[in-house]
Design an enzyme around this catalytic site. Sequence first.
Site, mmCIF file in Angstrom:
data_model
loop_
_atom_site.group_PDB
_atom_site.id
_atom_site.type_symbol
_atom_site.label_atom_id
_atom_site.label_comp_id
_atom_site.label_asym_id
_atom_site.label_seq_id
_atom_site.Cartn_x
_atom_site.Cartn_y
_atom_site.Cartn_z
ATOM 1 N N GLU A 151 0.902 -1.092 -0.116
ATOM 2 C CA GLU A 151 0.169 -0.005 0.103
ATOM 3 C C GLU A 151 0.913 1.268 -0.077
ATOM 4 O O GLU A 151 1.773 1.250 0.764
ATOM 5 C CB GLU A 151 -1.002 0.049 1.246
ATOM 6 C CG GLU A 151 -1.729 1.341 1.317
ATOM 7 C CD GLU A 151 -2.473 1.594 2.497
ATOM 8 O OE1 GLU A 151 -3.036 2.484 2.526
ATOM 9 O OE2 GLU A 151 -2.380 0.666 3.278
ATOM 10 N N ASP A 172 8.948 6.090 15.121
ATOM 11 C CA ASP A 172 8.622 7.523 14.911
ATOM 12 C C ASP A 172 8.920 8.275 15.903
ATOM 13 O O ASP A 172 8.441 8.029 17.087
ATOM 14 C CB ASP A 172 7.310 7.850 14.569
ATOM 15 C CG ASP A 172 7.253 9.221 14.175
ATOM 16 O OD1 ASP A 172 7.940 10.161 14.107
ATOM 17 O OD2 ASP A 172 5.696 9.496 13.806
ATOM 18 N N ASP A 178 9.726 12.392 17.525
ATOM 19 C CA ASP A 178 9.391 13.691 17.110
ATOM 20 C C ASP A 178 9.891 14.547 18.342
ATOM 21 O O ASP A 178 9.652 14.309 19.483
ATOM 22 C CB ASP A 178 7.723 13.690 17.105
ATOM 23 C CG ASP A 178 7.411 15.225 16.370
ATOM 24 O OD1 ASP A 178 8.173 16.290 16.662
ATOM 25 O OD2 ASP A 178 6.571 15.242 15.698
ATOM 26 N N CYS A 233 14.852 26.038 24.393
ATOM 27 C CA CYS A 233 15.346 26.698 23.291
ATOM 28 C C CYS A 233 14.140 26.674 22.374
ATOM 29 O O CYS A 233 14.072 27.862 21.731
ATOM 30 C CB CYS A 233 16.581 26.138 22.685
ATOM 31 S SG CYS A 233 16.297 24.470 22.303
ATOM 32 N N CYS A 234 13.384 25.902 22.374
ATOM 33 C CA CYS A 234 12.278 25.638 21.208
ATOM 34 C C CYS A 234 11.196 25.098 21.714
ATOM 35 O O CYS A 234 11.245 24.382 22.705
ATOM 36 C CB CYS A 234 12.772 24.807 20.003
ATOM 37 S SG CYS A 234 14.316 25.393 19.145
ATOM 38 N N ARG A 246 11.325 17.889 9.189
ATOM 39 C CA ARG A 246 10.893 18.791 9.951
ATOM 40 C C ARG A 246 11.607 18.768 11.465
ATOM 41 O O ARG A 246 12.593 19.600 11.740
ATOM 42 C CB ARG A 246 9.462 19.146 9.895
ATOM 43 C CG ARG A 246 9.193 20.569 10.575
ATOM 44 C CD ARG A 246 7.599 20.753 10.588
ATOM 45 N NE ARG A 246 7.071 22.071 10.876
ATOM 46 C CZ ARG A 246 6.016 22.543 11.090
ATOM 47 N NH1 ARG A 246 4.927 21.429 11.003
ATOM 48 N NH2 ARG A 246 5.680 23.524 11.262
ATOM 49 N N GLY A 298 11.827 15.592 13.428
ATOM 50 C CA GLY A 298 12.051 14.417 13.930
ATOM 51 C C GLY A 298 12.640 13.158 13.059
ATOM 52 O O GLY A 298 13.296 13.834 11.990
ATOM 53 N N HIS A 306 12.623 9.013 11.538
ATOM 54 C CA HIS A 306 11.929 7.720 11.378
ATOM 55 C C HIS A 306 13.015 6.712 11.208
ATOM 56 O O HIS A 306 14.021 6.935 10.748
ATOM 57 C CB HIS A 306 11.022 7.778 10.040
ATOM 58 C CG HIS A 306 9.919 8.732 10.059
ATOM 59 N ND1 HIS A 306 9.368 9.377 8.981
ATOM 60 C CD2 HIS A 306 9.425 9.198 11.265
ATOM 61 C CE1 HIS A 306 8.467 10.351 9.274
ATOM 62 N NE2 HIS A 306 8.216 10.250 10.803
ATOM 63 N N LEU A 363 1.006 3.490 8.598
ATOM 64 C CA LEU A 363 1.591 4.070 7.514
ATOM 65 C C LEU A 363 2.832 4.920 8.164
ATOM 66 O O LEU A 363 2.812 5.799 9.062
ATOM 67 C CB LEU A 363 0.787 4.715 6.628
ATOM 68 C CG LEU A 363 -0.030 3.891 5.793
ATOM 69 C CD1 LEU A 363 -1.332 3.322 6.527
ATOM 70 C CD2 LEU A 363 -0.470 4.631 4.264
ATOM 71 N N LEU A 364 3.857 5.127 7.287
ATOM 72 C CA LEU A 364 4.806 6.212 7.727
ATOM 73 C C LEU A 364 5.303 6.756 6.378
ATOM 74 O O LEU A 364 5.474 6.102 5.236
ATOM 75 C CB LEU A 364 6.086 5.176 8.295
ATOM 76 C CG LEU A 364 7.212 6.045 8.904
ATOM 77 C CD1 LEU A 364 6.835 6.904 10.201
ATOM 78 C CD2 LEU A 364 8.381 5.063 9.463
ATOM 79 N N LYS A 365 5.919 8.001 6.432
ATOM 80 C CA LYS A 365 6.203 8.756 5.198
ATOM 81 C C LYS A 365 7.331 8.102 4.561
ATOM 82 O O LYS A 365 8.466 7.851 5.242
ATOM 83 C CB LYS A 365 6.484 10.237 5.640
ATOM 84 C CG LYS A 365 6.838 11.284 4.727
ATOM 85 C CD LYS A 365 7.223 12.695 5.150
ATOM 86 C CE LYS A 365 7.195 13.156 6.572
ATOM 87 N NZ LYS A 365 7.428 14.244 6.892
#
Length: 444
Positions: free
Chosen positions: A64, A132, A134, A144-145, A185, A187, A189, A344-346
Amino acid sequence: MEMEIDCAEEAQKPGNEIIEGFNPYYLKIYYGKFFPYADMYKWMCYANDGKHPGCDQSYFGRREFSFTLENNVYLRFQSFNSAVELESSIKEKCPFKIDIGPVYNVDPAKRHAYAQSGDNVFRPVERELIFDIDISDYDDVRFCCSGAKVCSVCWPLMTVAIKVIDTALREDFGFNHILWVYSGRRGVHCWVCDLRARRLTNEQRTAIADYLYVHKGSGNSIKKANLPGHSLHPFLGRSYTDVLRDFFEQKVITTQNLFSSKERYERILGMIPDESIIAELEGKWQDNKRPRDDINVFRWGQLKHLLQSGKHKGQGIRRCVEEIVFTFTYPRLDLEVSKHTNHLLKSPFCVHPQTGRVCVPIDPEHCEDFDPSDAPTLSGLLQELNNGGSGTADEKELENTSLGRSMKYFRTSFLQPLLKSCKEDIERSYATKIQQQSNNTLSW
Protein backbone atom coordinates in the site's frame (compact mmCIF):
# COMPACT_ATOMS: atom_id res chain seq x y z
CA MET A 1 20.74 29.29 -18.83
CA GLU A 2 17.09 28.81 -17.79
CA MET A 3 15.87 25.35 -16.89
CA GLU A 4 14.21 23.56 -19.75
CA ILE A 5 11.44 22.25 -17.51
CA ASP A 6 7.70 22.90 -17.68
CA CYS A 7 6.30 25.12 -14.92
CA ALA A 8 9.75 26.37 -13.95
CA GLU A 9 9.05 29.92 -15.10
CA GLU A 10 5.95 30.10 -12.90
CA ALA A 11 8.02 29.00 -9.91
CA GLN A 12 10.64 31.69 -10.35
CA LYS A 13 10.86 35.38 -9.68
CA PRO A 14 11.94 37.79 -12.41
CA GLY A 15 15.58 37.22 -13.20
CA ASN A 16 15.24 33.46 -12.63
CA GLU A 17 15.72 33.81 -8.87
CA ILE A 18 14.52 30.72 -7.04
CA ILE A 19 12.02 31.42 -4.27
CA GLU A 20 12.82 29.81 -0.90
CA GLY A 21 10.46 27.30 0.68
CA PHE A 22 7.88 24.82 -0.58
CA ASN A 23 6.15 25.32 -3.89
CA PRO A 24 3.90 22.92 -5.89
CA TYR A 25 5.74 23.82 -9.10
CA TYR A 26 9.07 23.02 -7.50
CA LEU A 27 7.62 19.72 -6.30
CA LYS A 28 6.57 18.81 -9.83
CA ILE A 29 10.13 19.44 -11.01
CA TYR A 30 11.51 17.45 -8.08
CA TYR A 31 9.37 14.43 -8.97
CA GLY A 32 10.40 14.81 -12.59
CA LYS A 33 14.14 15.07 -12.00
CA PHE A 34 15.18 13.94 -8.53
CA PHE A 35 12.92 11.36 -6.88
CA PRO A 36 14.64 7.91 -6.94
CA TYR A 37 11.82 5.77 -8.35
CA ALA A 38 14.03 2.85 -9.38
CA ASP A 39 15.74 2.66 -5.98
CA MET A 40 12.45 2.87 -4.09
CA TYR A 41 11.00 0.12 -6.28
CA LYS A 42 13.99 -2.15 -5.67
CA TRP A 43 13.72 -1.55 -1.94
CA MET A 44 9.99 -2.26 -1.77
CA CYS A 45 10.42 -5.42 -3.90
CA TYR A 46 12.96 -6.96 -1.52
CA ALA A 47 14.51 -8.84 -4.49
CA ASN A 48 11.16 -10.28 -5.60
CA ASP A 49 11.57 -8.53 -8.96
CA GLY A 50 14.22 -11.07 -10.01
CA LYS A 51 13.93 -14.18 -12.22
CA HIS A 52 14.63 -16.74 -9.51
CA PRO A 53 11.73 -19.25 -9.28
CA GLY A 54 11.40 -18.40 -5.60
CA CYS A 55 10.52 -14.76 -6.30
CA ASP A 56 6.98 -13.59 -5.55
CA GLN A 57 6.10 -11.46 -8.56
CA SER A 58 2.97 -10.15 -6.87
CA TYR A 59 4.87 -8.82 -3.85
CA PHE A 60 5.30 -5.16 -4.89
CA GLY A 61 1.75 -5.00 -6.22
CA ARG A 62 0.39 -5.87 -2.77
CA ARG A 63 2.15 -2.95 -1.07
CA GLU A 64 0.00 0.00 0.00
CA PHE A 65 1.01 3.55 -0.85
CA SER A 66 -1.00 6.58 0.17
CA PHE A 67 -0.86 10.07 -1.32
CA THR A 68 -1.77 13.34 0.35
CA LEU A 69 -2.54 15.80 -2.42
CA GLU A 70 -2.93 19.57 -2.38
CA ASN A 71 -5.72 20.81 -0.08
CA ASN A 72 -5.32 17.66 2.07
CA VAL A 73 -6.97 15.29 -0.39
CA TYR A 74 -6.04 11.86 0.96
CA LEU A 75 -5.76 8.80 -1.28
CA ARG A 76 -5.23 5.50 0.51
CA PHE A 77 -4.69 1.96 -0.80
CA GLN A 78 -2.78 2.96 -3.92
CA SER A 79 -0.90 0.04 -5.47
CA PHE A 80 1.37 -0.43 -8.47
CA ASN A 81 2.79 -3.33 -10.43
CA SER A 82 6.04 -1.74 -11.56
CA ALA A 83 8.44 1.15 -11.05
CA VAL A 84 7.00 2.71 -14.22
CA GLU A 85 3.47 2.68 -12.78
CA LEU A 86 4.70 4.17 -9.51
CA GLU A 87 6.60 6.91 -11.30
CA SER A 88 3.73 7.71 -13.64
CA SER A 89 1.22 8.05 -10.80
CA ILE A 90 3.47 10.24 -8.65
CA LYS A 91 4.30 12.54 -11.56
CA GLU A 92 0.63 12.80 -12.49
CA LYS A 93 -0.76 13.39 -8.99
CA CYS A 94 2.23 15.31 -7.55
CA PRO A 95 1.47 14.29 -3.94
CA PHE A 96 2.52 16.70 -1.18
CA LYS A 97 3.20 13.61 0.94
CA ILE A 98 3.76 9.91 0.21
CA ASP A 99 3.17 7.34 2.93
CA ILE A 100 4.13 3.68 2.72
CA GLY A 101 1.99 1.01 4.33
CA PRO A 102 2.16 -2.77 4.66
CA VAL A 103 2.16 -5.56 2.13
CA TYR A 104 -1.31 -7.13 2.13
CA ASN A 105 -2.30 -10.65 1.22
CA VAL A 106 -4.11 -9.24 -1.83
CA ASP A 107 -3.78 -6.15 -4.01
CA PRO A 108 -5.05 -3.30 -1.77
CA ALA A 109 -6.60 -1.50 -4.76
CA LYS A 110 -8.87 -4.55 -5.24
CA ARG A 111 -9.70 -5.02 -1.56
CA HIS A 112 -13.44 -4.37 -2.02
CA ALA A 113 -13.81 -7.43 -4.21
CA TYR A 114 -12.52 -9.58 -1.37
CA ALA A 115 -14.45 -7.74 1.33
CA GLN A 116 -17.71 -8.40 -0.56
CA SER A 117 -17.05 -12.11 -0.48
CA GLY A 118 -17.69 -12.07 3.27
CA ASP A 119 -14.51 -13.97 4.08
CA ASN A 120 -12.66 -10.97 5.58
CA VAL A 121 -9.41 -12.04 3.91
CA PHE A 122 -7.96 -8.57 3.34
CA ARG A 123 -5.17 -8.23 5.91
CA PRO A 124 -1.54 -7.06 6.19
CA VAL A 125 1.01 -9.88 6.00
CA GLU A 126 4.31 -7.98 6.06
CA ARG A 127 5.50 -4.61 7.27
CA GLU A 128 8.83 -3.15 8.29
CA LEU A 129 9.27 -2.59 12.01
CA ILE A 130 9.08 1.20 12.22
CA PHE A 131 9.75 3.89 14.80
CA ASP A 132 8.78 7.56 14.86
CA ILE A 133 10.56 10.02 17.16
CA ASP A 134 9.35 13.62 17.23
CA ILE A 135 11.25 16.37 19.02
CA SER A 136 8.02 18.11 20.04
CA ASP A 137 7.57 15.23 22.50
CA TYR A 138 10.59 16.65 24.37
CA ASP A 139 9.01 20.07 24.92
CA ASP A 140 8.95 19.62 28.70
CA VAL A 141 12.76 19.22 28.79
CA ARG A 142 13.95 21.70 26.15
CA PHE A 143 13.84 25.44 26.66
CA CYS A 144 15.34 26.66 23.39
CA CYS A 145 12.37 25.69 21.20
CA SER A 146 8.89 24.21 21.34
CA GLY A 147 6.40 22.60 19.00
CA ALA A 148 7.66 22.21 15.45
CA LYS A 149 10.67 24.45 15.99
CA VAL A 150 14.11 22.87 16.22
CA CYS A 151 17.62 24.29 16.49
CA SER A 152 21.23 23.18 16.88
CA VAL A 153 20.80 23.12 20.67
CA CYS A 154 17.92 20.61 20.82
CA TRP A 155 18.48 18.58 17.63
CA PRO A 156 21.21 16.47 19.36
CA LEU A 157 18.33 14.84 21.28
CA MET A 158 17.48 13.16 17.96
CA THR A 159 21.11 12.15 17.50
CA VAL A 160 21.07 10.47 20.90
CA ALA A 161 17.79 8.74 20.07
CA ILE A 162 19.33 7.27 16.92
CA LYS A 163 22.40 6.03 18.78
CA VAL A 164 20.43 4.39 21.59
CA ILE A 165 17.72 2.73 19.49
CA ASP A 166 20.02 1.69 16.64
CA THR A 167 22.42 -0.01 19.06
CA ALA A 168 19.57 -1.89 20.76
CA LEU A 169 18.06 -3.06 17.48
CA ARG A 170 21.41 -4.40 16.27
CA GLU A 171 22.94 -5.76 19.48
CA ASP A 172 19.88 -6.88 21.42
CA PHE A 173 17.65 -8.08 18.57
CA GLY A 174 20.19 -8.92 15.88
CA PHE A 175 18.72 -6.76 13.12
CA ASN A 176 21.08 -5.61 10.37
CA HIS A 177 19.16 -3.69 7.71
CA ILE A 178 18.08 -0.47 9.41
CA LEU A 179 17.31 2.81 7.67
CA TRP A 180 17.15 6.09 9.60
CA VAL A 181 15.45 9.00 7.82
CA TYR A 182 15.08 12.69 8.66
CA SER A 183 11.36 13.49 8.78
CA GLY A 184 11.87 16.79 6.96
CA ARG A 185 11.00 18.98 9.92
CA ARG A 186 11.33 17.96 13.57
CA GLY A 187 12.12 14.29 13.94
CA VAL A 188 13.43 11.00 12.64
CA HIS A 189 11.93 7.78 11.34
CA CYS A 190 13.40 4.29 11.53
CA TRP A 191 12.74 1.38 9.15
CA VAL A 192 13.91 -2.09 10.24
CA CYS A 193 13.86 -4.14 7.04
CA ASP A 194 15.23 -7.58 7.92
CA LEU A 195 12.90 -10.42 6.89
CA ARG A 196 12.39 -11.32 10.56
CA ALA A 197 11.34 -7.76 11.31
CA ARG A 198 8.93 -7.56 8.39
CA ARG A 199 7.13 -10.71 9.50
CA LEU A 200 6.68 -9.81 13.16
CA THR A 201 3.18 -10.08 14.57
CA ASN A 202 1.54 -7.13 16.30
CA GLU A 203 2.22 -8.81 19.64
CA GLN A 204 5.91 -9.19 18.84
CA ARG A 205 6.16 -5.57 17.67
CA THR A 206 4.52 -4.46 20.90
CA ALA A 207 7.02 -6.49 22.93
CA ILE A 208 9.98 -4.83 21.15
CA ALA A 209 8.48 -1.37 21.52
CA ASP A 210 7.84 -1.95 25.22
CA TYR A 211 11.42 -3.19 25.66
CA LEU A 212 12.71 0.12 24.28
CA TYR A 213 10.23 2.32 26.15
CA VAL A 214 10.91 3.85 29.57
CA HIS A 215 8.93 7.12 29.60
CA LYS A 216 5.97 6.00 31.62
CA GLY A 217 5.13 9.25 33.40
CA SER A 218 1.89 11.04 32.63
CA GLY A 219 1.77 14.25 30.65
CA ASN A 220 1.65 16.26 33.89
CA SER A 221 4.38 14.30 35.63
CA ILE A 222 7.80 15.96 35.91
CA LYS A 223 9.66 12.65 36.09
CA LYS A 224 9.09 10.67 32.89
CA ALA A 225 11.41 7.74 33.67
CA ASN A 226 10.87 5.17 36.40
CA LEU A 227 13.82 2.83 36.87
CA PRO A 228 12.91 0.26 39.53
CA GLY A 229 15.16 -2.51 40.81
CA HIS A 230 18.61 -2.73 42.34
CA SER A 231 20.39 -2.28 39.02
CA LEU A 232 19.58 -1.05 35.53
CA HIS A 233 18.60 -3.53 32.85
CA PRO A 234 21.73 -4.23 30.73
CA PHE A 235 20.23 -2.36 27.76
CA LEU A 236 19.44 0.69 29.88
CA GLY A 237 22.78 0.48 31.67
CA ARG A 238 24.63 0.43 28.36
CA SER A 239 22.59 3.35 27.06
CA TYR A 240 23.31 5.31 30.23
CA THR A 241 27.06 4.76 30.40
CA ASP A 242 27.78 4.82 26.65
CA VAL A 243 25.55 7.70 25.57
CA LEU A 244 23.10 9.37 27.93
CA ARG A 245 25.22 10.32 30.95
CA ASP A 246 27.94 12.14 29.03
CA PHE A 247 25.41 13.80 26.74
CA PHE A 248 23.46 15.11 29.71
CA GLU A 249 26.47 16.29 31.70
CA GLN A 250 28.49 17.71 28.82
CA LYS A 251 25.71 19.16 26.68
CA VAL A 252 22.20 19.30 28.09
CA ILE A 253 22.76 20.92 31.49
CA THR A 254 24.75 23.81 29.94
CA THR A 255 23.01 24.32 26.58
CA GLN A 256 19.56 24.18 28.19
CA ASN A 257 20.75 26.05 31.33
CA LEU A 258 18.93 23.59 33.57
CA PHE A 259 20.19 25.08 36.84
CA SER A 260 20.51 28.74 35.88
CA SER A 261 17.25 29.87 37.50
CA LYS A 262 14.92 28.77 40.26
CA GLU A 263 12.13 28.17 37.78
CA ARG A 264 14.26 25.60 35.95
CA TYR A 265 16.02 23.82 38.77
CA GLU A 266 12.76 23.42 40.68
CA ARG A 267 11.63 21.09 37.91
CA ILE A 268 14.60 18.86 38.64
CA LEU A 269 14.24 19.09 42.39
CA GLY A 270 10.65 17.95 41.89
CA MET A 271 11.99 14.57 40.74
CA ILE A 272 13.68 13.94 44.10
CA PRO A 273 11.44 11.94 46.49
CA ASP A 274 13.05 13.27 49.69
CA GLU A 275 12.00 16.68 51.07
CA SER A 276 15.12 17.01 53.24
CA ILE A 277 17.40 16.74 50.18
CA ILE A 278 15.30 19.29 48.29
CA ALA A 279 15.47 21.70 51.25
CA GLU A 280 19.24 21.28 51.56
CA LEU A 281 19.86 21.98 47.88
CA GLU A 282 17.49 24.94 47.85
CA GLY A 283 19.41 26.36 50.82
CA LYS A 284 22.69 26.03 48.94
CA TRP A 285 21.31 27.66 45.79
CA GLN A 286 19.32 30.55 47.27
CA ASP A 287 22.31 32.83 47.80
CA ASN A 288 22.72 33.12 44.01
CA LYS A 289 26.49 33.43 44.34
CA ARG A 290 28.08 32.66 41.01
CA PRO A 291 30.70 29.93 41.30
CA ARG A 292 33.95 30.06 39.39
CA ASP A 293 32.74 27.18 37.17
CA ASP A 294 29.56 27.15 35.09
CA ILE A 295 26.64 27.38 37.50
CA ASN A 296 24.81 24.52 35.81
CA VAL A 297 27.78 22.18 36.12
CA PHE A 298 28.43 23.30 39.69
CA ARG A 299 24.86 22.76 40.91
CA TRP A 300 24.53 19.41 39.13
CA GLY A 301 27.69 18.30 40.91
CA GLN A 302 26.21 19.30 44.27
CA LEU A 303 22.96 17.47 43.51
CA LYS A 304 24.78 14.32 42.38
CA HIS A 305 27.06 14.30 45.40
CA LEU A 306 24.16 14.60 47.82
CA LEU A 307 22.11 11.86 46.13
CA GLN A 308 25.00 9.44 45.75
CA SER A 309 26.74 10.05 49.06
CA GLY A 310 24.76 7.36 50.86
CA LYS A 311 23.74 9.84 53.54
CA HIS A 312 20.07 9.53 52.59
CA LYS A 313 18.48 6.08 52.42
CA GLY A 314 14.94 6.95 51.34
CA GLN A 315 12.97 4.96 48.78
CA GLY A 316 13.98 5.86 45.23
CA ILE A 317 17.05 7.94 46.15
CA ARG A 318 19.55 5.49 44.68
CA ARG A 319 18.07 5.63 41.16
CA CYS A 320 17.30 9.34 41.21
CA VAL A 321 20.36 10.58 39.28
CA GLU A 322 19.77 8.05 36.51
CA GLU A 323 16.06 8.91 36.38
CA ILE A 324 16.84 12.59 35.93
CA VAL A 325 19.25 11.82 33.09
CA PHE A 326 16.77 9.46 31.42
CA THR A 327 13.96 11.98 31.74
CA PHE A 328 15.94 14.62 29.86
CA THR A 329 17.69 12.45 27.28
CA TYR A 330 16.14 9.01 26.64
CA PRO A 331 14.34 8.53 23.27
CA ARG A 332 10.63 9.24 23.36
CA LEU A 333 8.97 6.80 20.99
CA ASP A 334 5.48 7.02 19.52
CA LEU A 335 4.51 3.52 20.58
CA GLU A 336 1.37 3.23 18.44
CA VAL A 337 3.40 3.66 15.26
CA SER A 338 5.57 0.66 16.11
CA LYS A 339 2.94 -1.73 17.48
CA HIS A 340 0.73 -2.30 14.46
CA THR A 341 1.44 -3.75 11.02
CA ASN A 342 -1.12 -1.53 9.32
CA HIS A 343 0.47 1.79 10.34
CA LEU A 344 1.74 4.01 7.52
CA LEU A 345 4.96 6.04 7.57
CA LYS A 346 6.22 8.84 5.36
CA SER A 347 8.40 7.70 2.49
CA PRO A 348 12.09 8.57 2.39
CA PHE A 349 12.95 11.24 -0.20
CA CYS A 350 9.58 12.96 0.25
CA VAL A 351 9.61 16.73 0.60
CA HIS A 352 8.10 18.22 3.76
CA PRO A 353 5.41 20.71 2.68
CA GLN A 354 6.08 23.08 5.61
CA THR A 355 9.85 23.30 5.28
CA GLY A 356 10.59 22.31 1.70
CA ARG A 357 13.29 19.96 3.03
CA VAL A 358 13.87 16.50 1.61
CA CYS A 359 13.48 13.51 3.94
CA VAL A 360 16.99 12.15 3.48
CA PRO A 361 18.61 9.10 5.12
CA ILE A 362 20.86 9.58 8.15
CA ASP A 363 23.94 7.42 8.66
CA PRO A 364 23.67 6.17 12.29
CA GLU A 365 27.45 5.78 12.47
CA HIS A 366 27.86 9.50 11.78
CA CYS A 367 24.50 10.84 12.96
CA GLU A 368 26.17 13.56 15.04
CA ASP A 369 27.29 15.13 11.75
CA PHE A 370 23.72 15.51 10.47
CA ASP A 371 22.30 19.04 10.65
CA PRO A 372 18.64 19.43 9.60
CA SER A 373 19.26 23.00 8.51
CA ASP A 374 21.71 21.63 5.93
CA ALA A 375 19.27 19.07 4.50
CA PRO A 376 18.59 19.43 0.77
CA THR A 377 15.68 21.71 -0.06
CA LEU A 378 13.43 22.07 -3.07
CA SER A 379 14.63 25.57 -3.83
CA GLY A 380 18.26 24.62 -3.28
CA LEU A 381 18.05 21.64 -5.63
CA LEU A 382 16.42 23.71 -8.34
CA GLN A 383 19.11 26.34 -8.00
CA GLU A 384 21.78 23.65 -8.30
CA LEU A 385 20.03 22.34 -11.39
CA ASN A 386 20.00 25.82 -12.86
CA ASN A 387 23.66 26.31 -12.06
CA GLY A 388 24.45 23.03 -13.83
CA GLY A 389 23.40 24.65 -17.06
CA SER A 390 21.85 21.73 -18.94
CA GLY A 391 18.58 21.46 -17.05
CA THR A 392 18.51 17.74 -17.87
CA ALA A 393 19.69 16.43 -14.47
CA ASP A 394 21.25 13.21 -15.68
CA GLU A 395 22.57 10.65 -13.19
CA LYS A 396 26.06 12.10 -13.04
CA GLU A 397 24.77 15.62 -12.57
CA LEU A 398 22.43 14.48 -9.77
CA GLU A 399 25.37 12.93 -7.93
CA ASN A 400 26.92 16.38 -7.69
CA THR A 401 23.85 17.97 -6.08
CA SER A 402 23.22 18.27 -2.35
CA LEU A 403 20.99 15.19 -2.68
CA GLY A 404 23.78 13.14 -4.24
CA ARG A 405 25.46 12.08 -1.01
CA SER A 406 22.15 10.90 0.47
CA MET A 407 21.34 8.92 -2.68
CA LYS A 408 24.77 7.28 -2.61
CA TYR A 409 24.45 6.34 1.07
CA PHE A 410 20.97 4.88 0.48
CA ARG A 411 22.18 2.72 -2.41
CA THR A 412 25.57 1.55 -1.18
CA SER A 413 25.18 1.35 2.59
CA PHE A 414 21.53 0.32 2.86
CA LEU A 415 19.99 -0.97 -0.37
CA GLN A 416 22.80 -3.12 -1.77
CA PRO A 417 23.47 -5.10 1.46
CA LEU A 418 19.71 -5.46 1.98
CA LEU A 419 19.08 -6.88 -1.50
CA LYS A 420 22.00 -9.28 -1.16
CA SER A 421 20.47 -10.60 2.05
CA CYS A 422 16.99 -10.78 0.47
CA LYS A 423 18.27 -12.86 -2.45
CA GLU A 424 19.88 -15.26 -0.01
CA ASP A 425 16.59 -15.49 1.91
CA ILE A 426 14.67 -16.25 -1.29
CA GLU A 427 17.16 -18.90 -2.39
CA ARG A 428 17.17 -20.51 1.05
CA SER A 429 13.39 -20.54 1.27
CA TYR A 430 13.04 -21.99 -2.21
CA ALA A 431 15.61 -24.71 -1.52
CA THR A 432 13.74 -25.67 1.66
CA LYS A 433 10.46 -25.81 -0.25
CA ILE A 434 11.94 -28.08 -2.94
CA GLN A 435 13.47 -30.33 -0.28
CA GLN A 436 10.11 -30.63 1.51
CA GLN A 437 8.37 -31.48 -1.76
CA SER A 438 11.00 -34.12 -2.45
CA ASN A 439 10.56 -35.61 1.02
CA ASN A 440 6.78 -35.72 0.59
CA THR A 441 7.13 -37.50 -2.72
CA LEU A 442 9.46 -40.09 -1.22
CA SER A 443 7.09 -40.62 1.72
CA TRP A 444 4.22 -41.24 -0.59
